[in-house]
Design a protein around this motif. Structure first.
Motif, PDB file in Angstrom:
ATOM      1  N   ALA A 151     -31.627 -57.505  44.494  1.00 15.97           N
ATOM      2  CA  ALA A 151     -33.023 -57.804  44.178  1.00 15.97           C
ATOM      3  C   ALA A 151     -33.921 -56.689  44.703  1.00 15.97           C
ATOM      4  O   ALA A 151     -34.883 -56.281  44.050  1.00 15.97           O
ATOM      5  N   GLY A 152     -33.571 -56.182  45.870  1.00 20.63           N
ATOM      6  CA  GLY A 152     -34.342 -55.086  46.463  1.00 20.63           C
ATOM      7  C   GLY A 152     -34.251 -53.844  45.601  1.00 20.63           C
ATOM      8  O   GLY A 152     -35.258 -53.182  45.325  1.00 20.63           O
ATOM      9  N   ALA A 153     -33.039 -53.533  45.137  1.00 19.68           N
ATOM     10  CA  ALA A 153     -32.844 -52.350  44.290  1.00 19.68           C
ATOM     11  C   ALA A 153     -33.672 -52.486  43.014  1.00 19.68           C
ATOM     12  O   ALA A 153     -34.255 -51.506  42.528  1.00 19.68           O
ATOM     13  N   THR A 154     -33.722 -53.702  42.471  1.00 20.99           N
ATOM     14  CA  THR A 154     -34.518 -53.954  41.259  1.00 20.99           C
ATOM     15  C   THR A 154     -36.003 -53.704  41.533  1.00 20.99           C
ATOM     16  O   THR A 154     -36.706 -53.131  40.700  1.00 20.99           O
ATOM     17  N   TRP A 155     -36.436 -54.157  42.715  1.00 22.19           N
ATOM     18  CA  TRP A 155     -37.855 -53.948  43.079  1.00 22.19           C
ATOM     19  C   TRP A 155     -38.186 -52.450  43.053  1.00 22.19           C
ATOM     20  O   TRP A 155     -39.192 -52.039  42.481  1.00 22.19           O
ATOM     21  N   PHE A 156     -37.313 -51.638  43.652  1.00 20.91           N
ATOM     22  CA  PHE A 156     -37.568 -50.200  43.698  1.00 20.91           C
ATOM     23  C   PHE A 156     -37.530 -49.576  42.308  1.00 20.91           C
ATOM     24  O   PHE A 156     -38.320 -48.703  41.980  1.00 20.91           O
ATOM     25  N   HIS A 157     -36.609 -50.082  41.466  1.00 23.32           N
ATOM     26  CA  HIS A 157     -36.539 -49.523  40.118  1.00 23.32           C
ATOM     27  C   HIS A 157     -37.800 -49.863  39.326  1.00 23.32           C
ATOM     28  O   HIS A 157     -38.341 -49.026  38.594  1.00 23.32           O
ATOM     29  N   GLU A 158     -38.270 -51.075  39.550  1.00 25.53           N
ATOM     30  CA  GLU A 158     -39.501 -51.486  38.869  1.00 25.53           C
ATOM     31  C   GLU A 158     -40.694 -50.663  39.358  1.00 25.53           C
ATOM     32  O   GLU A 158     -41.535 -50.232  38.570  1.00 25.53           O
ATOM     33  N   LEU A 159     -40.726 -50.433  40.674  1.00 21.32           N
ATOM     34  CA  LEU A 159     -41.800 -49.610  41.257  1.00 21.32           C
ATOM     35  C   LEU A 159     -41.793 -48.224  40.603  1.00 21.32           C
ATOM     36  O   LEU A 159     -42.832 -47.733  40.140  1.00 21.32           O
ATOM     37  N   ALA A 160     -40.598 -47.634  40.561  1.00 21.83           N
ATOM     38  CA  ALA A 160     -40.470 -46.285  40.022  1.00 21.83           C
ATOM     39  C   ALA A 160     -40.926 -46.243  38.562  1.00 21.83           C
ATOM     40  O   ALA A 160     -41.671 -45.356  38.150  1.00 21.83           O
ATOM     41  N   SER A 161     -40.502 -47.244  37.760  1.00 20.19           N
ATOM     42  CA  SER A 161     -40.875 -47.259  36.343  1.00 20.19           C
ATOM     43  C   SER A 161     -42.384 -47.286  36.161  1.00 20.19           C
ATOM     44  O   SER A 161     -42.945 -46.562  35.338  1.00 20.19           O
ATOM     45  N   ARG A 162     -43.035 -48.134  36.969  1.00 19.30           N
ATOM     46  CA  ARG A 162     -44.493 -48.243  36.829  1.00 19.30           C
ATOM     47  C   ARG A 162     -45.197 -46.964  37.278  1.00 19.30           C
ATOM     48  O   ARG A 162     -46.177 -46.536  36.651  1.00 19.30           O
ATOM     49  N   VAL A 163     -44.705 -46.370  38.353  1.00 15.43           N
ATOM     50  CA  VAL A 163     -45.318 -45.127  38.840  1.00 15.43           C
ATOM     51  C   VAL A 163     -45.142 -44.018  37.799  1.00 15.43           C
ATOM     52  O   VAL A 163     -46.070 -43.268  37.509  1.00 15.43           O
ATOM     53  N   VAL A 164     -43.955 -43.941  37.205  1.00 13.40           N
ATOM     54  CA  VAL A 164     -43.704 -42.925  36.178  1.00 13.40           C
ATOM     55  C   VAL A 164     -44.707 -43.074  35.037  1.00 13.40           C
ATOM     56  O   VAL A 164     -45.285 -42.090  34.563  1.00 13.40           O
ATOM     57  N   GLU A 165     -44.953 -44.303  34.634  1.00 14.62           N
ATOM     58  CA  GLU A 165     -45.905 -44.524  33.541  1.00 14.62           C
ATOM     59  C   GLU A 165     -47.317 -44.110  33.915  1.00 14.62           C
ATOM     60  O   GLU A 165     -48.024 -43.479  33.123  1.00 14.62           O
TER      61      GLU A 165
END
Lengths: 612, 207
Positions: A377-391
């Protein structure tokens, strides 16, 4: 005079008038030059000057054809249209340092030595002639304040601009002592304790010392200005700016109770300006996601102001990096606000040019994430963070990295990252080593996890000669675009890529030399400096690389600006023929210097053996 | 003249009775390159409207000594020629007449070891006639004609079967020997252009 053919139909006088630094000569001085101007024709294969032979009696300016400068039969440089040879010999009445031969038939405009020597009395002319010297001075008097933390607010009175004690020297100080004090203190002016006090600025050292051919033991008072134009501490910043503009001065004294308390510079004013990067920085802290699309224009306007204000290209790129950091932090903040608290501590690393604080406004996103051990779940949180920042970053004008070097693909725990670093360093493929080198330039912009240990992984291998040789070979992956006889090689459409051919080789050298020195410094010029201290580079080579780097970055920044104004896509490729003859000359000199130092450094570290 | 050659270019230089021999070894010390802008191509009634000169001393064109003199033609209907030479009629109208400027031009010619002209037959005859009609002595300079040097290059290159034929016009010949374009139809620019072409041809014939 702009286009490639603009001086096509000019006679000798017109040609000279359009050629820097002659274009800057006063009417009288220019008339004197034309009065002494001669045209000669030199058939191909004629030796024009002989190394260690008789001093040249003329400055030779090539109008047509190519002259080859060589030493012991080894070609060193060519002089083509608008370029000249024989200048050092003429100025110093010294024996030529090169053999000069006509490669093909030459049409040459020549000026007698005594005329050239008189011309150098003009500061504008001497500045070009003493360009190497002047840049040396600039490098030692670089105001350190631009590196410091941004000042938070735009101030209303000059009082708030006084951020340091007055740097004073006794009235007996010579210009050498003054220059050293400027370097040690990181200031651009020094006050001499005379009555009334006098001021010496870096500009004075250039115009009144270097350009006049004076020595370091010249008494400072001979080149100082006094009385120092001053205002009271209660004067508004706007008022101070007007005073400086009116008098065309770059430094202004500030008095407290009638006594000189400090000196402010145009740079200080710029930073206090509401349109300054510091203001933009402050605004970023509250910029909503919807307003990210407006950021590119803000940034370009800011850079335009900085360039216009005369900031050095490296100060501009440091500022762009600072602003990119601000945008990234804001993007992370916005993304995290939607996602809720982070599952564990992390570090958002920026990579490449931004990590080195050498960012231009034509840059991809390059970043990565390091986090503590976490669950799925933590890894997913970071991936989601990264996706939003990239956008968000994409909206702010930073395209996605085509190579995918982004936190969406590159995240992991400290252990994972340490293994990656160790793997890259020991990878057998030189090309792979070069491609992963972007990770060696990293800097944390958000989060509170320490990542210094990556540098330790790298440092542990510093005495590994085989690794150094492979890194050296990797540093030779991109080379300056030089052809036969050091002609600048352009592409089919007549362009030269300043980044691939100029900036990248210098960056790779800096990274290599920092590695050898065991340094974790990031900025290329800092790395070159540490390499000099550690003996990996001669001071002369470091200066040439620094000057070349500065020049390439300046050209890129201006080129990007120009494209932005035309609303055209930004590019790092310039049309060779669109540059002025003097720019073309500098470009070639810079490429040649980079190529030579690159080759000798790779050779010294055994990089050639690896490539073979 | 840098303009298109007239059909009557076969005029004999013998009429001028000048020494037209260039020394075979070693070059003349001081050569004066000259170009006239005239109102026509017939040496008998072409009027001079501009004179450009530049000395070539020991193989170096002295740009500081370029002279460009405008001349007021005797016949006012010369405006067609004036337009072709980028001269405004008003400029020429206030210029001194030929008899006023000729003495100093002839002195400059006399001071030189040779007079250098592109297509000498026309310009030299015009000057010679002008000297005669204004009652001044013709200095009888040695003549170097760049068109003649071009012919010698062509003959030599035909003999050796090398290269393309050099054009005879000033701009074409300059381009063929690799000289940069110049501002044609300006007497001073054409004189400099002729001087540069002379140096290039001289080197070619020596090689």
């Amino acid at each position: 005079m702009t286009g490639p053919h603009a001086h096509g139909v000019l006679g000798p006088e017109g040609f000279l008038r359009a050629l820097p630094p002659f274009d800057r000569l006063e009417e009288d001085a220019f008339a004197a030059a034309v009065a002494a101007l001669e045209v000669i024709y030199i058939p191909a294969d004629t030796r024009v000057l002989e190394r260690d032979g008789a001093p040249s009696r003329h400055l030779h300016i090539v109008r047509k054809g190519t002259a080859l400068l060589s030493r012991d039969g080894v070609p060193a440089l060519t002089a083509e249209v608008g370029e000249w040879f024989g200048l050092p010999s003429v100025l110093g009445a010294a024996r030529p340092e090169f053999d000069v031969d006509a490669l093909d038939d030459l049409l040459v405009y020549r000026l007698p030595g005594d005329v050239v020597r008189r011309l150098t009395a003009s500061p504008a002319f001497a500045e070009e002639v003493t360009r190497g010297l002047a840049s040396r001075l600039r490098a030692t008097s670089n105001p350190a304040d631009a590196r410091g933390a941004p000042i938070a607010v735009a101030m209303s009175t000059v009082d708030a601009l006084l951020r340091r004690e007055l740097v004073t020297l006794p009235a007996t100080a010579d210009v050498g002592e003054i220059a050293r004090a400027m370097r040690a203190e990181g200031v651009s002016s020094v006050v001499l304790s005379a009555d009334p006090p006098a001021i010496v600025t870096t500009r004075d050292l250039r115009d009144r010392v270097l350009a006049e051919g004076r020595d370091a033991d010249t008494p400072g008072m001979q080149v100082a200005s006094r009385p120092i134009l001053s205002v009271d501490v209660s004067t508004s910043v706007t008022e101070a700016r007007v005073r400086m503009l009116e008098r065309s001065i770059h430094h202004l004294g500030v008095e407290r109770d009638g006594a000189l308390a400090g000196v402010i510079s145009t740079g200080d004013l710029l930073r206090a300006d509401a349109s300054s990067p510091f203001h933009v920085q402050r605004e970023l802290a509250s910029t909503p996601a919807a307003a990210f699309a407006g950021l590119p224009d803000r940034l370009h306007a800011t850079v335009a102001g900085l360039l216009h204000g005369g900031l050095s290209p490296l100060e501009v790129t440091r500022t762009v990096s600072m602003l990119t950091d601000g945008i990234t932090r804001r993007a992370i903040e916005l993304a995290a606000a939607e996602l809720g608290p982070a599952p564990c501590a992390y570090a958002w690393m920026t990579l490449g040019s931004d990590a080195r604080r050498e960012q231009t406004l034509l840059s991809d996103q390059d970043h990565a994430l390091v986090h503590e051990e976490t669950d799925e779940a933590g890894a997913t949180w970071f991936h989601e963070l990264a996706s939003r920042v990239v956008e968000l970053l994409e909206a702010a004008g930073l395209p996605r990295c085509p190579g995918g070097v982004m936190a969406t693909n590159w995240s992991g725990t400290m252990t994972t990252w340490r293994q990656r670093f160790a793997g890259w360093i020991t990878a057998p493929d030189v090309r792979a080593l070069y491609e992963t080198s972007i990770f060696f330039d990293h800097r944390v912009v958000a989060g509170d996890l320490e990542v210094d240990t990556f540098d330790e992984v790298v440092r542990a291998h510093r005495s590994d000669g085989v690794l150094l040789a492979r890194l050296a070979a990797a540093a030779g992956t991109s080379r300056p675009p030089l052809g036969l006889f050091h002609r600048v090689r352009s592409t089919a459409d007549g362009t030269v890529d300043l980044k691939a051919g100029g900036v990248n080789p210098i960056i790779a050298l800096g990274r290599l030399l920092a590695f050898e020195a065991g340094s974790s410094l990031r900025a290329t010029t800092d790395r070159l400096e540490i390499a000099v201290e550690q003996g990996g580079l001669t001071p002369d080579a470091a200066e040439q690389l620094t000057e070349a780097f500065r020049f390439f970055q300046q050209l890129r920044l201006e080129h990007h600006q120009e494209a932005w104004r035309r609303r055209a896509p930004l590019s790092n490729s310039v049309v060779l023929d669109a540059l002025t003859p003097s720019r073309r000359r500098h470009l070639k000199e810079a490429f040649v210097a980079v190529g030579r130092i690159q080759q000798s450094t790779i050779h010294r570290l055994g990089g050639e053996e690896v490539s073979r | 003249m840098s303009t298109r050659l007239p059909r009557s270019s076969g005029l004999s230089l013998g009429l001028v009775r000048g020494r037209r021999i260039m020394r075979r070894r070693g070059h003349p010390h001081r050569v004066l390159a000259l170009d006239l802008e005239t109102t026509g191509y017939d040496p008998e009634d072409a009027e001079v409207i501009a004179i450009g000169t530049v000395p070539v001393v020991d193989g170096a064109v002295r740009i500081g000594e370029v002279r460009r003199t405008l001349v007021r033609p005797a016949v006012a209907s010369a405006e067609l020629g004036i337009a072709a030479h980028h001269l405004r009629p008003s400029e020429v109208a206030v210029a001194p007449p030929l008899e006023e400027v000729l003495p100093s031009v002839l002195t400059t010619i006399a001071d030189a070891d040779a007079l250098l002209v592109h297509h000498a037959s026309l310009d030299v005859r015009v000057l010679h006639r002008a000297a005669r009609t204004t009652g001044q002595p013709w200095p009888r300079p040695a003549i170097i004609d760049t068109v003649e040097l071009i012919t010698r290059c062509r003959n030599r290159e035909r003999a050796t079967g090398s290269g393309r034929r050099l054009p005879r016009d000033l701009a074409g010949a300059r381009a063929a020997v690799g000289l940069p374009p110049h501002q044609a139809h300006d007497a001073a620019a054409d004189a400099i252009a002729t001087a540069e072409l002379y140096l290039a041809l001289r080197a070619r014939l020596a090689g």
